[in-house]
Design an enzyme around this catalytic site. Structure first.
Site, PDB file in Angstrom:
ATOM      1  N   THR A  48      15.520   1.131   6.250  1.00  0.00           N
ATOM      2  CA  THR A  48      15.198   1.805   5.220  1.00  0.00           C
ATOM      3  C   THR A  48      15.109   3.446   5.386  1.00  0.00           C
ATOM      4  O   THR A  48      15.283   3.949   6.474  1.00  0.00           O
ATOM      5  CB  THR A  48      13.889   1.472   4.938  1.00  0.00           C
ATOM      6  OG1 THR A  48      13.429   2.095   3.797  1.00  0.00           O
ATOM      7  CG2 THR A  48      12.768   1.931   6.129  1.00  0.00           C
ATOM      8  N   ASN A  52      12.764   5.077   3.417  1.00  0.00           N
ATOM      9  CA  ASN A  52      11.466   5.062   2.879  1.00  0.00           C
ATOM     10  C   ASN A  52      10.499   5.103   4.141  1.00  0.00           C
ATOM     11  O   ASN A  52      10.196   4.093   4.595  1.00  0.00           O
ATOM     12  CB  ASN A  52      11.238   3.994   2.192  1.00  0.00           C
ATOM     13  CG  ASN A  52      10.006   4.314   1.048  1.00  0.00           C
ATOM     14  OD1 ASN A  52       8.852   4.451   1.785  1.00  0.00           O
ATOM     15  ND2 ASN A  52      10.002   3.723  -0.200  1.00  0.00           N
ATOM     16  N   LYS A 111       7.664   2.683   3.472  1.00  0.00           N
ATOM     17  CA  LYS A 111       7.449   1.445   4.196  1.00  0.00           C
ATOM     18  C   LYS A 111       7.521   1.191   5.399  1.00  0.00           C
ATOM     19  O   LYS A 111       6.883   0.556   6.062  1.00  0.00           O
ATOM     20  CB  LYS A 111       9.122   0.882   3.582  1.00  0.00           C
ATOM     21  CG  LYS A 111       9.245   0.491   2.083  1.00  0.00           C
ATOM     22  CD  LYS A 111      10.549   0.141   1.914  1.00  0.00           C
ATOM     23  CE  LYS A 111      11.101  -0.096   0.479  1.00  0.00           C
ATOM     24  NZ  LYS A 111      12.492  -0.572   0.396  1.00  0.00           N
ATOM     25  N   ASP A 155      13.519  -4.924   0.519  1.00  0.00           N
ATOM     26  CA  ASP A 155      13.865  -4.595  -0.823  1.00  0.00           C
ATOM     27  C   ASP A 155      12.636  -5.124  -1.958  1.00  0.00           C
ATOM     28  O   ASP A 155      12.326  -6.129  -1.884  1.00  0.00           O
ATOM     29  CB  ASP A 155      15.243  -5.049  -1.425  1.00  0.00           C
ATOM     30  CG  ASP A 155      15.785  -4.322  -2.552  1.00  0.00           C
ATOM     31  OD1 ASP A 155      16.212  -2.973  -2.338  1.00  0.00           O
ATOM     32  OD2 ASP A 155      15.566  -4.596  -3.691  1.00  0.00           O
ATOM     33  N   GLY A 197       5.090   5.599  -4.693  1.00  0.00           N
ATOM     34  CA  GLY A 197       5.850   4.900  -5.700  1.00  0.00           C
ATOM     35  C   GLY A 197       4.754   4.691  -6.912  1.00  0.00           C
ATOM     36  O   GLY A 197       4.156   5.614  -7.609  1.00  0.00           O
ATOM     37  N   LYS A 236      -4.578  -2.038   1.219  1.00  0.00           N
ATOM     38  CA  LYS A 236      -3.370  -2.229   0.453  1.00  0.00           C
ATOM     39  C   LYS A 236      -2.605  -3.598   1.114  1.00  0.00           C
ATOM     40  O   LYS A 236      -2.177  -4.593   0.400  1.00  0.00           O
ATOM     41  CB  LYS A 236      -2.694  -0.891   0.159  1.00  0.00           C
ATOM     42  CG  LYS A 236      -1.363  -1.509  -0.701  1.00  0.00           C
ATOM     43  CD  LYS A 236      -0.376  -0.331  -0.734  1.00  0.00           C
ATOM     44  CE  LYS A 236       0.968  -0.643  -1.137  1.00  0.00           C
ATOM     45  NZ  LYS A 236       1.984   0.305  -1.207  1.00  0.00           N
ATOM     46  N   HIS A 296       2.253  -7.318  -2.102  1.00  0.00           N
ATOM     47  CA  HIS A 296       3.638  -7.922  -1.855  1.00  0.00           C
ATOM     48  C   HIS A 296       3.976  -7.636  -0.752  1.00  0.00           C
ATOM     49  O   HIS A 296       4.896  -8.744  -0.054  1.00  0.00           O
ATOM     50  CB  HIS A 296       4.669  -7.309  -3.086  1.00  0.00           C
ATOM     51  CG  HIS A 296       4.740  -5.861  -3.025  1.00  0.00           C
ATOM     52  ND1 HIS A 296       3.843  -5.012  -3.044  1.00  0.00           N
ATOM     53  CD2 HIS A 296       5.999  -5.060  -2.977  1.00  0.00           C
ATOM     54  CE1 HIS A 296       4.260  -3.731  -2.777  1.00  0.00           C
ATOM     55  NE2 HIS A 296       5.406  -3.685  -2.801  1.00  0.00           N
ATOM     56  N   ARG A 297       4.169  -6.669   0.041  1.00  0.00           N
ATOM     57  CA  ARG A 297       4.674  -6.291   1.304  1.00  0.00           C
ATOM     58  C   ARG A 297       4.125  -7.073   2.306  1.00  0.00           C
ATOM     59  O   ARG A 297       4.497  -7.750   3.303  1.00  0.00           O
ATOM     60  CB  ARG A 297       4.804  -4.608   1.546  1.00  0.00           C
ATOM     61  CG  ARG A 297       5.367  -4.406   2.840  1.00  0.00           C
ATOM     62  CD  ARG A 297       5.984  -3.120   2.656  1.00  0.00           C
ATOM     63  NE  ARG A 297       7.035  -2.832   1.746  1.00  0.00           N
ATOM     64  CZ  ARG A 297       6.551  -1.843   0.701  1.00  0.00           C
ATOM     65  NH1 ARG A 297       5.318  -1.556   0.616  1.00  0.00           N
ATOM     66  NH2 ARG A 297       7.488  -2.057  -0.187  1.00  0.00           N
TER      67      ARG A 297
HETATM   68  P1  ITT Z   1      15.162   1.924   1.012  1.00  0.00           P
HETATM   69  O1  ITT Z   1      16.268   1.120  -0.144  1.00  0.00           O
HETATM   70  O2  ITT Z   1      15.693   2.952   1.906  1.00  0.00           O
HETATM   71  O3  ITT Z   1      14.226   0.710   1.856  1.00  0.00           O
HETATM   72  P2  ITT Z   1      13.718   2.605  -1.431  1.00  0.00           P
HETATM   73  O4  ITT Z   1      12.402   3.416  -1.750  1.00  0.00           O
HETATM   74  O5  ITT Z   1      14.790   2.958  -2.139  1.00  0.00           O
HETATM   75  O6  ITT Z   1      13.905   2.667   0.164  1.00  0.00           O
HETATM   76  P3  ITT Z   1      13.919   0.238  -2.558  1.00  0.00           P
HETATM   77  O7  ITT Z   1      15.384   0.279  -3.132  1.00  0.00           O
HETATM   78  O8  ITT Z   1      13.427  -1.122  -2.359  1.00  0.00           O
HETATM   79  O9  ITT Z   1      13.512   1.152  -1.584  1.00  0.00           O
HETATM   80  O10 ITT Z   1      12.914   0.498  -4.039  1.00  0.00           O
HETATM   81  C1  ITT Z   1      11.419   0.328  -3.876  1.00  0.00           C
HETATM   82  C2  ITT Z   1      10.912   0.963  -4.996  1.00  0.00           C
HETATM   83  O11 ITT Z   1       9.915   0.364  -5.598  1.00  0.00           O
HETATM   84  C3  ITT Z   1      10.352   2.196  -4.336  1.00  0.00           C
HETATM   85  O12 ITT Z   1      11.119   3.530  -4.174  1.00  0.00           O
HETATM   86  C4  ITT Z   1       9.052   2.263  -5.313  1.00  0.00           C
HETATM   87  O13 ITT Z   1       9.546   2.885  -6.273  1.00  0.00           O
HETATM   88  C5  ITT Z   1       8.696   0.843  -5.648  1.00  0.00           C
HETATM   89  N1  ITT Z   1       8.032   0.184  -4.474  1.00  0.00           N
HETATM   90  C6  ITT Z   1       8.310  -0.682  -3.791  1.00  0.00           C
HETATM   91  N2  ITT Z   1       7.106  -1.190  -3.189  1.00  0.00           N
HETATM   92  C7  ITT Z   1       6.095  -0.539  -3.518  1.00  0.00           C
HETATM   93  C8  ITT Z   1       4.873  -0.016  -3.050  1.00  0.00           C
HETATM   94  O14 ITT Z   1       4.215  -0.946  -1.947  1.00  0.00           O
HETATM   95  N3  ITT Z   1       3.998   0.656  -3.917  1.00  0.00           N
HETATM   96  C9  ITT Z   1       4.557   1.405  -4.832  1.00  0.00           C
HETATM   97  N4  ITT Z   1       5.797   1.438  -5.173  1.00  0.00           N
HETATM   98  C10 ITT Z   1       6.742   0.529  -4.373  1.00  0.00           C
END
Ligand code: ITT
Length: 195
Positions: free
Chosen positions: A7, A9, A12, A68, A150, A171, A176-177
């Site tokens: 990732t 992010n 995460k 994801d 997010g 949280k 979900h995570r």
């Molecule tokens: P990676 O692909 O590099 O892991 P990313 O942020 O682009 O990073 P995703 O493609 O999985 O990851 O998109 C997830 C998006 O969904 C994230 O950018 C947020 O906008 C939203 N999201 C997922 N989990 C969240 C959370 O726990 N809290 C708030 N928003 C979340």
């Protein structure tokens, strides 16, 4: 056991590290691996998580975990879903504003939504699995709270707080995570027992 987290992010990474202190994690960006050239071409959270984990496993040869995730809003037929991070084509604040404006005037009882998280784990070329967690909630009318990332400030959990009003440790208990990571731990324990 040590894992690469596939990732870019940082939020995460923090959540996963704090929930699983018994494991060692290194983020792909700390190995100077750039995920920006990776395209999420899957049509489901599971597929995208698998593709991300496979991509990094093939580069590093090390056990890899990918997450994801996204937000699915019922009245928008599950949007933004797998496009959550790319919803507005701009940044996270713009994604939140776009969602709030699409739900403008929609009453609370119709603002139901869920966060979904698929976690894919590749331990070796033969051992791999995917787990999935979800969390139900309601989309607020405005931004509430300053923690998280997010869509956290507009996702109201059943205790009445948005995820952005919770500490990271609160949280992850409900999210979900957190739910996906509980299943990941169960799978990893099975794997460790077998080996
Ligand atoms: P990676 O692909 O590099 O892991 P990313 O942020 O682009 O990073 P995703 O493609 O999985 O990851 O998109 C997830 C998006 O969904 C994230 O950018 C947020 O906008 C939203 N999201 C997922 N989990 C969240 C959370 O726990 N809290 C708030 N928003 C979340």
């Amino acid at each position: 056991m040590k894992f690469v987290l596939a990732t870019h992010n940082k939020n995460k990474v923090q959540e996963i590290k704090s929930f699983m202190p018994e494991f060692e994690f290194i983020a792909a960006y700390d190995l100077d691996i750039d995920l920006s050239s990776f395209n999420e071409t899957g049509t489901t959270f599971e597929e995208n998580a698998e593709l991300k984990s496979k991509y990094i496993y093939e580069i590093t040869g090390l056990p890899t975990i990918a997450d994801d995730s996204g937000l699915c809003v019922d009245i928008l037929n599950g949007k933004p879903g797998i496009y959550s991070s790319r919803y507005s084509g701009k940044g996270s604040n713009e994604n939140v504003q776009k969602l709030l404006s699409e739900l403008d005037g929609v009453p609370a009882e119709k603002r139901t939504a869920r966060f979904i998280c698929a976690v894919s784990c590749v331990i070796s070329s033969k051992i791999k699995f995917v787990v999935k967690g979800k969390c139900e909630g309601i989309i607020s009318n405005s931004i509430i709270g300053e923690h998280g990332f997010g869509y956290d400030p507009i996702f109201i959990f059943k205790n009445g707080k948005t995820f952005a009003q919770m500490t990271q440790s609160e949280k992850i208990k409900y999210s979900h995570r957190g739910n996906a990571l509980k299943l990941l731990k169960e799978e990893l324990n099975k794997y460790c027992l077998k080996n």
